[in-house]
Design an enzyme around this catalytic site. Structure first.
Site, PDB file in Angstrom:
ATOM      1  N   GLU A   1      63.305  53.976  28.879  1.00  0.00           N
ATOM      2  CA  GLU A   1      63.187  54.099  27.420  1.00  0.00           C
ATOM      3  C   GLU A   1      62.820  55.513  26.962  1.00  0.00           C
ATOM      4  O   GLU A   1      63.367  56.013  25.988  1.00  0.00           O
ATOM      5  CB  GLU A   1      62.131  53.117  26.892  1.00  0.00           C
ATOM      6  CG  GLU A   1      62.001  53.214  25.373  1.00  0.00           C
ATOM      7  CD  GLU A   1      60.982  52.280  24.761  1.00  0.00           C
ATOM      8  OE1 GLU A   1      60.317  51.527  25.495  1.00  0.00           O
ATOM      9  OE2 GLU A   1      60.854  52.322  23.527  1.00  0.00           O
TER      10      GLU A   1
ATOM     11  N   ILE B   1      56.151  50.924  28.877  1.00  0.00           N
ATOM     12  CA  ILE B   1      55.289  49.947  28.189  1.00  0.00           C
ATOM     13  C   ILE B   1      56.191  49.190  27.235  1.00  0.00           C
ATOM     14  O   ILE B   1      56.759  49.777  26.307  1.00  0.00           O
ATOM     15  CB  ILE B   1      54.148  50.604  27.389  1.00  0.00           C
ATOM     16  CG1 ILE B   1      53.113  51.226  28.329  1.00  0.00           C
ATOM     17  CG2 ILE B   1      53.452  49.544  26.506  1.00  0.00           C
ATOM     18  CD1 ILE B   1      51.853  51.732  27.648  1.00  0.00           C
ATOM     19  N   ASP B   2      56.336  47.919  27.474  1.00  0.00           N
ATOM     20  CA  ASP B   2      57.057  47.085  26.520  1.00  0.00           C
ATOM     21  C   ASP B   2      56.004  46.430  25.646  1.00  0.00           C
ATOM     22  O   ASP B   2      55.008  45.905  26.148  1.00  0.00           O
ATOM     23  CB  ASP B   2      57.878  46.027  27.279  1.00  0.00           C
ATOM     24  CG  ASP B   2      58.688  45.183  26.320  1.00  0.00           C
ATOM     25  OD1 ASP B   2      59.233  45.744  25.344  1.00  0.00           O
ATOM     26  OD2 ASP B   2      58.773  43.960  26.532  1.00  0.00           O
TER      27      ASP B   2
ATOM     28  N   ASP C   1      52.758  55.296  27.583  1.00  0.00           N
ATOM     29  CA  ASP C   1      54.194  55.044  27.786  1.00  0.00           C
ATOM     30  C   ASP C   1      54.773  56.154  28.659  1.00  0.00           C
ATOM     31  O   ASP C   1      55.491  55.898  29.632  1.00  0.00           O
ATOM     32  CB  ASP C   1      54.964  55.042  26.465  1.00  0.00           C
ATOM     33  CG  ASP C   1      54.566  53.932  25.502  1.00  0.00           C
ATOM     34  OD1 ASP C   1      55.408  53.089  25.174  1.00  0.00           O
ATOM     35  OD2 ASP C   1      53.393  53.903  25.063  1.00  0.00           O
TER      36      ASP C   1
ATOM     37  N   ASP D   1      64.387  45.954  27.595  1.00  0.00           N
ATOM     38  CA  ASP D   1      63.538  44.937  26.962  1.00  0.00           C
ATOM     39  C   ASP D   1      63.769  43.542  27.550  1.00  0.00           C
ATOM     40  O   ASP D   1      63.064  42.600  27.162  1.00  0.00           O
ATOM     41  CB  ASP D   1      63.785  44.901  25.447  1.00  0.00           C
ATOM     42  CG  ASP D   1      63.093  46.052  24.728  1.00  0.00           C
ATOM     43  OD1 ASP D   1      62.021  46.477  25.189  1.00  0.00           O
ATOM     44  OD2 ASP D   1      63.638  46.534  23.714  1.00  0.00           O
TER      45      ASP D   1
ATOM     46  N   THR E   1      54.673  48.276  22.822  1.00  0.00           N
ATOM     47  CA  THR E   1      53.727  49.363  22.531  1.00  0.00           C
ATOM     48  C   THR E   1      52.818  48.988  21.350  1.00  0.00           C
ATOM     49  O   THR E   1      51.632  49.332  21.344  1.00  0.00           O
ATOM     50  CB  THR E   1      54.493  50.676  22.238  1.00  0.00           C
ATOM     51  OG1 THR E   1      55.331  50.952  23.364  1.00  0.00           O
ATOM     52  CG2 THR E   1      53.549  51.843  22.041  1.00  0.00           C
TER      53      THR E   1
ATOM     54  N   ASP F   1      61.134  49.872  31.285  1.00  0.00           N
ATOM     55  CA  ASP F   1      60.387  49.974  30.034  1.00  0.00           C
ATOM     56  C   ASP F   1      58.941  50.251  30.450  1.00  0.00           C
ATOM     57  O   ASP F   1      58.239  49.368  30.939  1.00  0.00           O
ATOM     58  CB  ASP F   1      60.487  48.662  29.247  1.00  0.00           C
ATOM     59  CG  ASP F   1      60.034  48.852  27.813  1.00  0.00           C
ATOM     60  OD1 ASP F   1      59.248  49.780  27.555  1.00  0.00           O
ATOM     61  OD2 ASP F   1      60.477  48.061  26.958  1.00  0.00           O
TER      62      ASP F   1
HETATM   63  N1  LIG Z   1      63.670  45.811  14.640  1.00  0.00           N
HETATM   64  C1  LIG Z   1      63.565  45.362  15.882  1.00  0.00           C
HETATM   65  N2  LIG Z   1      64.073  44.176  16.241  1.00  0.00           N
HETATM   66  C2  LIG Z   1      63.955  43.733  17.502  1.00  0.00           C
HETATM   67  N3  LIG Z   1      63.345  44.398  18.502  1.00  0.00           N
HETATM   68  C3  LIG Z   1      62.845  45.584  18.191  1.00  0.00           C
HETATM   69  C4  LIG Z   1      62.914  46.137  16.895  1.00  0.00           C
HETATM   70  N4  LIG Z   1      62.310  47.341  16.915  1.00  0.00           N
HETATM   71  C5  LIG Z   1      61.876  47.520  18.178  1.00  0.00           C
HETATM   72  N5  LIG Z   1      62.212  46.468  18.945  1.00  0.00           N
HETATM   73  C6  LIG Z   1      61.988  46.268  20.377  1.00  0.00           C
HETATM   74  O1  LIG Z   1      61.057  45.216  20.595  1.00  0.00           O
HETATM   75  C7  LIG Z   1      60.306  45.547  21.734  1.00  0.00           C
HETATM   76  C8  LIG Z   1      59.021  44.791  21.780  1.00  0.00           C
HETATM   77  O2  LIG Z   1      59.311  43.450  21.994  1.00  0.00           O
HETATM   78  P1  LIG Z   1      58.539  42.316  21.195  1.00  0.00           P
HETATM   79  O3  LIG Z   1      59.066  42.349  19.788  1.00  0.00           O
HETATM   80  O4  LIG Z   1      58.965  41.098  21.943  1.00  0.00           O
HETATM   81  O5  LIG Z   1      57.090  42.610  21.311  1.00  0.00           O
HETATM   82  C9  LIG Z   1      60.125  47.020  21.596  1.00  0.00           C
HETATM   83  O6  LIG Z   1      59.879  47.535  22.869  1.00  0.00           O
HETATM   84  P2  LIG Z   1      58.847  48.772  23.043  1.00  0.00           P
HETATM   85  O7  LIG Z   1      57.510  48.304  22.613  1.00  0.00           O
HETATM   86  O8  LIG Z   1      59.002  49.030  24.484  1.00  0.00           O
HETATM   87  O9  LIG Z   1      59.385  49.892  22.182  1.00  0.00           O
HETATM   88  C10 LIG Z   1      61.446  47.504  21.023  1.00  0.00           C
HETATM   89  O10 LIG Z   1      62.372  47.928  21.987  1.00  0.00           O
HETATM   90 MG   LIG Z   2      60.395  47.474  25.044  1.00  0.00          MG
HETATM   91 MG   LIG Z   3      58.579  50.559  25.663  1.00  0.00          MG
HETATM   92 MG   LIG Z   4      59.297  51.814  22.323  1.00  0.00          MG
END
Ligand SMILES: Nc1ncnc2c1ncn2[C@@H]1O[C@H](COP(=O)(O)O)[C@@H](OP(=O)(O)O)[C@H]1O
Ligand SMILES: [Mg+2]
Ligand SMILES: [Mg+2]
Ligand SMILES: [Mg+2]
Length: 352
Positions: free
Chosen positions: A80, A144-145, A55, A292, A147, A142
């Protein structure tokens, strides 16, 4: 279309070329890390979400490439990650690891002849602290979206968007584990299709995909299903109110089971017609972050789709680091959107 005509037709051609280069390089770093990820590569942030060396490395590389490729542009980035945790005494080893990862990735590419110090890495990370907002241009990143998907070995995306006067005008999504052609095998690489795709869109110019390693870009379009009975839907694997999404699907008469996937790879899969609907409903009180959704949403709209909140409003990216929106995000084609919004309202009303 010749390259010259394309440049003339696309006012963001330079920014797009730089963004594609930045995301491709960052995706290469991520691929290397994902192949051999160790527990020591993963840290926990103050909000208890995970962050990895990749990331950080991805964010550093992207800000570096954008600055190098667009030297005459002013630089503002809403990203991020930041350097706070890496400035702590116990983070020196991980900072060294990130620095060498970044330098190795640069050295393995012919484009740049430079080497970063640990201080350069920290400074590059802090270049992402902009608040964005309604005026001027801001990159939205982002690194890494998804993670959690990345750590599991599943889907993740490197997601870069450009905000211009409060509107997302460009988006690039690097999806190293997503096949570029229509398939339902989203979580593996077992299909015969090209795996590892770069999706991109600029406003008014459509959405395209090419192989991450480089290939002729192909136009992508959202599917044209107009009967929800024939539709399938995507939702987050980690962050989805499944009772609500299954109630929405039931009201619509959707037959297929949900496709659960991490990251904005969902937007990319939707944009290339792999499914018909993306439903994002998180727990009450969760505020969605602009990074996101910025890149993914323009790729869907430029592929002919629509992205709305639960009340049918467009997403507003002009309010800073968080999305100002009513509950939930829905992405689908223009035929299904009115039906999905109706089902969403009914399901929400029943929930209360
Ligand atoms: N409780 C929550 N509800 C919704 N989204 C959340 C969450 N906690 C984290 N996320 C977000 O969901 C993203 C991942 O998307 P998805 O759920 O579609 O896989 C995460 O991005 P990161 O992985 O960049 O932190 C984060 O920003
Ligand atoms: Mg993300
Ligand atoms: Mg991320
Ligand atoms: Mg994150």
């Amino acid at each position: 279309m010749s390259q010259l005509t394309e440049v003339a037709a696309n006012p963001y051609a330079d920014e797009l070329a730089a963004a594609k280069k930045a995301v491709s390089l960052a995706a290469r770093l991520c691929q290397r890390v994902q192949q051999g990820i160790l527990q020591s590569d993963i840290q926990s942030k103050a909000d208890r979400t995970p962050v990895t060396v990749a990331d950080y490395g991805s964010q550093v590389l992207i800000s570096l490439v954008l600055k190098k490729e667009l030297p005459s542009h002013s630089f503002s980035m809403v990203a991020e990650e930041d350097s706070e945790d890496l400035r702590k005494d116990d983070a020196q080893q991980i900072l060294e690891h990130i620095t060498s990862l970044v330098n190795e990735t640069i050295a393995n590419d012919d484009s740049y002849n430079m080497s970063l110090s640990k201080e350069d890495v920290l400074a590059a990370l802090d270049g992402g602290k902009s608040e964005g907002g309604p005026s001027g241009r801001h990159w939205i990143l982002d690194p890494i979206d998804g993670t959690k998907g990345f750590i599991r070995g599943d889907q993740y995306a490197v997601a870069l968007g450009l905000l211009d006067e409060g509107k997302v005008v460009l988006g690039v999504l690097g999806c190293p584990n997503l096949p570029s052609k229509s398939t339902n095998k989203h979580n593996g690489s077992s299909s015969g299709d090209q795996v590892g795709s770069l999706y991109f869109a600029t406003i008014g110019c459509g959405a395209k995909v090419q192989a991450l390693e480089g290939s002729e870009p192909q136009k992508i379009t959202i599917c044209s299903v107009n009967n929800p009975v024939d539709a399938s839907f995507f939702e987050s694997l980690e962050h989805s109110k499944r009772d609500l999404t299954s109630s929405i699907a039931e009201k619509l008469g959707v037959q297929a089971p949900p496709v659960r996937m991490d990251s904005q790879a969902k937007y990319a899969a939707l944009a290339q017609g792999d499914g018909a609907i993306y439903l994002r409903f998180s727990g009450k009180g969760y505020k969605e972050r602009v990074w996101d959704h910025a890149a993914g949403s323009i790729i869907v709209t430029e592929a002919g789709g629509m992205v709305k909140d639960a009340s049918g409003n467009d997403l507003d990216f002009s309010k800073g680091r968080y999305l100002d929106r009513d509950r939930g995000i829905i992405a689908t084609n223009r035929y299904l959107m009115p039906m999905v919004l109706k089902a969403v309202q009914e399901a929400i009303d029943e929930e209360q």
